[in-house]
Motif scaffolding. Structure first.
Motif, mmCIF file in Angstrom:
data_model
loop_
_atom_site.group_PDB
_atom_site.id
_atom_site.type_symbol
_atom_site.label_atom_id
_atom_site.label_comp_id
_atom_site.label_asym_id
_atom_site.label_seq_id
_atom_site.Cartn_x
_atom_site.Cartn_y
_atom_site.Cartn_z
ATOM 1 N N ASP A 34 0.857 -1.184 0.000
ATOM 2 C CA ASP A 34 0.000 0.000 0.000
ATOM 3 C C ASP A 34 0.897 1.240 0.000
ATOM 4 O O ASP A 34 1.023 1.941 1.000
ATOM 5 N N ASN A 35 1.528 1.461 -1.144
ATOM 6 C CA ASN A 35 2.476 2.564 -1.288
ATOM 7 C C ASN A 35 1.786 3.911 -1.066
ATOM 8 O O ASN A 35 0.688 4.127 -1.546
ATOM 9 N N LYS A 37 0.554 7.540 -1.619
ATOM 10 C CA LYS A 37 0.231 8.298 -2.831
ATOM 11 C C LYS A 37 0.976 9.636 -2.805
ATOM 12 O O LYS A 37 1.369 10.120 -1.743
ATOM 13 N N LYS A 38 1.116 10.233 -3.966
ATOM 14 C CA LYS A 38 1.834 11.500 -4.084
ATOM 15 C C LYS A 38 1.253 12.565 -3.148
ATOM 16 O O LYS A 38 1.994 13.287 -2.483
ATOM 17 N N GLU A 39 -0.074 12.649 -3.080
ATOM 18 C CA GLU A 39 -0.726 13.659 -2.246
ATOM 19 C C GLU A 39 -0.402 13.435 -0.767
ATOM 20 O O GLU A 39 -0.169 14.390 -0.025
ATOM 21 N N GLU A 40 -0.392 12.160 -0.341
ATOM 22 C CA GLU A 40 -0.048 11.849 1.052
ATOM 23 C C GLU A 40 1.390 12.249 1.337
ATOM 24 O O GLU A 40 1.678 12.885 2.358
ATOM 25 N N GLU A 82 6.557 12.473 -7.191
ATOM 26 C CA GLU A 82 6.008 11.494 -8.147
ATOM 27 C C GLU A 82 6.821 10.208 -8.128
ATOM 28 O O GLU A 82 6.264 9.108 -8.164
ATOM 29 N N ALA A 85 6.172 8.108 -5.074
ATOM 30 C CA ALA A 85 4.855 7.469 -5.131
ATOM 31 C C ALA A 85 4.819 6.243 -6.043
ATOM 32 O O ALA A 85 3.857 5.486 -6.016
ATOM 33 N N THR A 86 5.877 6.023 -6.815
ATOM 34 C CA THR A 86 5.885 4.891 -7.746
ATOM 35 C C THR A 86 6.193 3.560 -7.069
ATOM 36 O O THR A 86 5.785 2.511 -7.555
#
Length: 115
Positions: A34-35, A37-40, A82, A85-86
């Motif tokens: 559960d990587n 996310k960019k916003e987090e 970014e 988040a990958t």
């Protein structure tokens, strides 16, 4: 409190034991499955007051394979977020997220002061 970790990581295991010994309640999240996310990541980075580089797992194989030590200085903040988040394996762990703080890595003294 959110505890983001990689269960096979020995540092994360030590951190979990410490949290349990302190009687802290937390929600655990596996960074590999559960990587973030960019916003987090952006929110945590801003809340933490830390340099963005502190969110990278600089000792990880993927970090080294991608030669990020040389590439990061030329990347914008957005590009770095970014990239983080990958793949969860690029992200420094464990991460603790509370209402007031975001901590990266397990430093017992820092955790005692801030948790």
């Amino acid at each position: 409190m959110l505890f983001i970790c990689y269960p096979k990581c020995t540092t994360c295991q030590r951190a979990r034991k410490w949290l349990d010994a302190q009687g802290k309640t937390y929600e655990e999240r596996d960074i590999k499955t559960d990587n973030p996310k960019k916003e987090e990541l952006k929110e945590w980075y801003q809340k933490s007051g830390l340099p963005l580089k502190r969110f990278f797992n600089t000792s990880g194989m993927l970090y080294k394979e991608l030669k990020l030590k040389d590439r990061l200085p030329d990347m914008s903040e957005e590009e770095q977020l970014e990239l983080l988040a990958t793949d969860g394996m690029l992200v420094k762990r464990p991460i603790i997220v509370t209402e007031d703080a975001v901590l990266t890595g397990f430093k017992e003294k820092e955790w005692e002061e801030k948790l």
